[in-house]
Write a protein that holds these residues in place. Sequence first.
Motif, mmCIF file in Angstrom:
data_model
loop_
_atom_site.group_PDB
_atom_site.id
_atom_site.type_symbol
_atom_site.label_atom_id
_atom_site.label_comp_id
_atom_site.label_asym_id
_atom_site.label_seq_id
_atom_site.Cartn_x
_atom_site.Cartn_y
_atom_site.Cartn_z
ATOM 1 N N UNK A 292 0.839 -1.185 0.000
ATOM 2 C CA UNK A 292 0.000 0.000 0.000
ATOM 3 C C UNK A 292 0.877 1.239 0.000
ATOM 4 N N UNK A 293 0.605 2.156 -0.914
ATOM 5 C CA UNK A 293 1.337 3.419 -0.939
ATOM 6 C C UNK A 293 1.194 4.106 0.408
ATOM 7 N N UNK A 294 2.332 4.518 0.961
ATOM 8 C CA UNK A 294 2.332 5.131 2.274
ATOM 9 C C UNK A 294 2.403 4.131 3.405
ATOM 10 N N UNK A 295 2.495 2.851 3.052
ATOM 11 C CA UNK A 295 2.588 1.805 4.068
ATOM 12 C C UNK A 295 3.955 1.121 3.965
ATOM 13 N N UNK A 296 4.231 0.245 4.893
ATOM 14 C CA UNK A 296 5.523 -0.423 4.953
ATOM 15 C C UNK A 296 5.584 -1.595 3.976
ATOM 16 N N UNK A 297 6.696 -1.696 3.275
ATOM 17 C CA UNK A 297 6.949 -2.811 2.372
ATOM 18 C C UNK A 297 8.143 -3.596 2.896
ATOM 19 N N UNK A 341 12.507 -3.529 6.081
ATOM 20 C CA UNK A 341 11.149 -2.989 6.099
ATOM 21 C C UNK A 341 11.244 -1.481 5.879
ATOM 22 N N UNK A 342 10.494 -1.003 4.884
ATOM 23 C CA UNK A 342 10.629 0.407 4.493
ATOM 24 C C UNK A 342 9.294 0.924 3.998
ATOM 25 N N UNK A 343 8.965 2.146 4.383
ATOM 26 C CA UNK A 343 7.722 2.770 3.924
ATOM 27 C C UNK A 343 7.961 3.472 2.587
ATOM 28 N N UNK A 405 -5.732 2.148 -7.513
ATOM 29 C CA UNK A 405 -4.752 1.064 -7.400
ATOM 30 C C UNK A 405 -4.272 0.903 -5.959
ATOM 31 N N UNK A 406 -4.604 1.875 -5.143
ATOM 32 C CA UNK A 406 -4.226 1.809 -3.735
ATOM 33 C C UNK A 406 -5.484 1.981 -2.886
ATOM 34 N N UNK A 407 -5.402 1.556 -1.665
ATOM 35 C CA UNK A 407 -6.538 1.664 -0.764
ATOM 36 C C UNK A 407 -6.637 3.074 -0.189
ATOM 37 N N UNK A 408 -7.858 3.420 0.203
ATOM 38 C CA UNK A 408 -8.050 4.670 0.924
ATOM 39 C C UNK A 408 -8.393 5.865 0.065
ATOM 40 N N UNK A 409 -8.692 5.667 -1.233
ATOM 41 C CA UNK A 409 -9.037 6.811 -2.081
ATOM 42 C C UNK A 409 -10.401 7.355 -1.673
ATOM 43 N N UNK A 410 -10.472 8.682 -1.467
ATOM 44 C CA UNK A 410 -11.742 9.312 -1.065
ATOM 45 C C UNK A 410 -12.256 10.287 -2.112
ATOM 46 N N UNK A 411 -11.413 10.673 -3.063
ATOM 47 C CA UNK A 411 -11.873 11.594 -4.103
ATOM 48 C C UNK A 411 -10.937 11.523 -5.298
ATOM 49 N N UNK A 412 -11.403 12.090 -6.413
ATOM 50 C CA UNK A 412 -10.599 12.194 -7.631
ATOM 51 C C UNK A 412 -10.731 13.607 -8.176
ATOM 52 N N UNK A 413 -9.634 14.108 -8.685
ATOM 53 C CA UNK A 413 -9.627 15.437 -9.296
ATOM 54 C C UNK A 413 -9.193 15.265 -10.744
ATOM 55 N N UNK A 414 -10.038 15.768 -11.679
ATOM 56 C CA UNK A 414 -9.762 15.549 -13.094
ATOM 57 C C UNK A 414 -9.920 16.849 -13.879
ATOM 58 N N UNK A 415 -9.340 16.851 -15.070
ATOM 59 C CA UNK A 415 -9.506 17.972 -15.996
ATOM 60 C C UNK A 415 -9.461 17.419 -17.412
ATOM 61 N N UNK A 416 -10.107 18.132 -18.317
ATOM 62 C CA UNK A 416 -10.108 17.792 -19.745
ATOM 63 C C UNK A 416 -9.251 18.814 -20.475
ATOM 64 N N UNK A 417 -8.299 18.288 -21.244
ATOM 65 C CA UNK A 417 -7.377 19.165 -21.991
ATOM 66 C C UNK A 417 -6.749 20.212 -21.074
ATOM 67 N N UNK A 418 -6.444 19.792 -19.842
ATOM 68 C CA UNK A 418 -5.732 20.609 -18.857
ATOM 69 C C UNK A 418 -6.454 21.931 -18.565
ATOM 70 N N UNK A 419 -7.790 21.841 -18.610
ATOM 71 C CA UNK A 419 -8.598 23.005 -18.284
ATOM 72 C C UNK A 419 -8.908 23.054 -16.798
ATOM 73 N N UNK A 420 -10.037 23.623 -16.448
ATOM 74 C CA UNK A 420 -10.411 23.767 -15.045
ATOM 75 C C UNK A 420 -10.592 22.398 -14.413
ATOM 76 N N UNK A 421 -10.069 22.221 -13.196
ATOM 77 C CA UNK A 421 -10.121 20.930 -12.515
ATOM 78 C C UNK A 421 -11.429 20.790 -11.749
ATOM 79 N N UNK A 422 -11.921 19.562 -11.706
ATOM 80 C CA UNK A 422 -13.157 19.236 -10.981
ATOM 81 C C UNK A 422 -12.867 18.062 -10.051
ATOM 82 N N UNK A 423 -13.367 18.123 -8.817
ATOM 83 C CA UNK A 423 -13.161 17.053 -7.841
ATOM 84 C C UNK A 423 -14.486 16.355 -7.581
ATOM 85 N N UNK A 424 -14.446 15.008 -7.583
ATOM 86 C CA UNK A 424 -15.638 14.211 -7.304
ATOM 87 C C UNK A 424 -15.311 13.235 -6.182
#
Length: 468
Positions: A292-297, A341-343, A405-424
């Motif tokens: 897990x990203x941010x976790x120990x491997x 062991x490393x994070x 691809x990792x656990x714990x996702x609570x939102x996504x921020x996207x843009x089309x053609x690098x325009x104004x960003x929208x968070x869902x």
Amino acid sequence: MNRTRAARTRAAFASLAAAGLALLSVAAPAHAVGGAPTTPTDLYNELRACSTDQAEPVYVAGRAGVTVEGIPGHSDPGVRWVTEQFRAWPLSDPSKVVTADRGYAYVGNEATATLGGYNAPLLDGETYAWQARSVDADTGAASEWTAPCYVATDDTFPNAEPTVSSPNYPQGRANQGGAPIKLTFGANGVSDVAGYAFTWIGTFPVPGGASIGEHGIPEYHDPYETSPNYFARADSLGGSATVSVMPPYNSGYLVLRVASMDRAFNMSQPTTYYISVKPDAPTVTKVSNSPQYGKQATFKLTPDPGLQAVSRVVSYTVRHLGKSQSQTTVKASASGIAELNLTLDDPYGDVLLVTSTSANGWVSQQQWWSTDGADTAPTVTSDVYPENGSGGGAGVPGTFTFTPKIKGAVSYTYSINWGEATTVKAGARGEAQISWTPTDSGWYALEVYGTTKDGAQTAPADYFFTVN
């Protein structure tokens, strides 16, 4: 190289007297109130103790003059300053006297001066005698001269580069690393080679130097004794030297530069010796499941078998290059294997740089292990507008699904053609879905990154498609 050394005895002083040497000039008054100056002690030339044996002079480079020093004295404890005078002459012609004064020399401490120099160069290949005395600057009274010290000037560099050979790391083939590198340096026919300088880093260190102790007395650092990783004394004048060394780094292709040195530390042109070492980096294996990203491997570190056979690996040095950076030393087991062991904390990719260290001090080549941003970036799919393909059309809506691809996702921020960003917001399983309707045909780019409940952002995913 050949040089002349006059076989003079102390009869040289009779020659000096015959030459009618005048007393040297006296500096400004030093407020002497009584007593008399005393003969200087603790004589040094070029930081080395003077030699009172003319058959065994100290060899020096005289092109810039010779730095001499001694501690002046005075029998009156109230006198703090005197003039210290120095004189030198070649044994082949005692009439050619060179002088130097050191005014305001502090009584009881080393005072220095330079005999000769660019404006009055000393003769190359000569043996010089030099002396010092203390002079009361108020009365002009002078102490006795010291017994002579002897230096031999040598401004001629060795005229041939040295030879270099190795019985266990010969040039022209790949060698198994792990054992100390045995090297033999040869004078290549130069008769006055006294030693050798060698370096793995391209530039040669400066030989000699001294620590300055009480009363300014130098403690000379013989490079052959104090710096064996850079200097090797010849077994005889014009002879060879054999060393056993460990390179300070191991890239698999080692470059050693070697120069010969005469007794005055004049260096020859260098010889370059190339050593090829077989790959001997350790193996780095991630044994935990897709950490897990941010976790120990957890990682397994395994030594190169050839290296382990030569000298057992006892530890690993691990540099972690991520959002944070660190260096860790991990002890190995008796079999040379270690666990780490490393994070992993960089959404754009973590890098591990790992070397092993053997019991005899050999450091292996470096192993590179890395992740990249694709390991944390969300996955994007579409039912109408496939990635790197075409579909739909102007005014035709399409659905885009973001999957973590990792656990714990609570939102996504996207843009089309690098325009104004929208968070869902993300759903319970970390997924999100958007609907988008193009107004025109053509090529489009969607960029999206996720944010975890801990506030960490993932690497962005870039999704390209064409609207019919």
